[in-house]
Scaffold this motif. Structure first.
Motif: not given
Length: 192
Positions: A122-128, A137-143
């Motif tokens: 995806r290279k962006q956004g928020i992964i849930v 959880h866990p959740v990955i947030f883009h920087r």
């Protein structure tokens, strides 16, 4: 290649259980040690554990180049203080911030890797993650969301950021119930 750093939250007070749940046995290890090792085996580039000083012995013996241990003396002010401490210790080259909880010992390494792979695609956004329609959880947030995470106050995590940016959330269906199971009560602990 995109880099993902994990922030593992382990400074909570375990008020509902009356004992430090992260120090409870989980197989031959503690709940928290198991959570740390699950992340270390994954594709994350580093694991920043945020703990209280009293818990330093729990992870102090663990030697891994990917592991950083950070103390949070302000843990009584809520989860947001641990998130801030973890973010400040992150590798500045990381593109993604995986926020994990220390009380999810049923979480599997392959599930974490599936989330990281989704983030890389995806290279962006928020992964849930989602298990049978329940988000977890866990959740990955883009920087890109780091400033919003740093502004959190009190005993809250990133839920408000996820709700604020619904079009930027990518839900990944996983096969492991570990993303929706945590230990908040003695009943949870005995069932796990």
């Amino acid at each position: 290649m995109l880099r993902v750093s994990a922030v593992l939250l382990g400074a909570g007070e375990s008020k509902r259980m009356g004992v430090d749940k992260l120090c409870l046995p989980w197989g031959r290890k503690t709940v928290f040690e198991h959570s740390v090792e699950t992340l270390l085996r994954s594709k994350v580039n580093e694991v920043v554990t945020v703990i209280r000083d009293s818990k330093r012995a729990v992870v102090g013996h663990m030697k891994d180049r990917k592991l950083k241990v950070v103390s949070n003396p302000y843990y009584k002010a809520g989860m947001s203080t641990s998130i801030r401490k973890g973010l400040k210790a992150l590798d500045p080259r990381s593109h993604g911030i995986l926020i994990a909880f220390g009380d999810q010992p049923s979480l599997r390494t392959r599930t974490i890797n599936a989330l990281i792979n989704a983030f890389i695609r995806r290279k962006q956004g928020i992964i849930v993650p989602s298990f049978r329609g329940r988000k977890g959880h866990p959740v990955i947030f883009h920087r890109h969301y780091e400033k919003e995470l740093l502004r959190l106050k009190g005993d809250v995590g990133g839920k408000s950021i996820i709700e604020k940016h619904p079009k930027e959330v990518w839900t990944v269906r996983v096969k492991s119930e570990g993303v929706v199971k945590d230990i908040d009560t003695w009943r949870d602990y005995r069932k796990s």
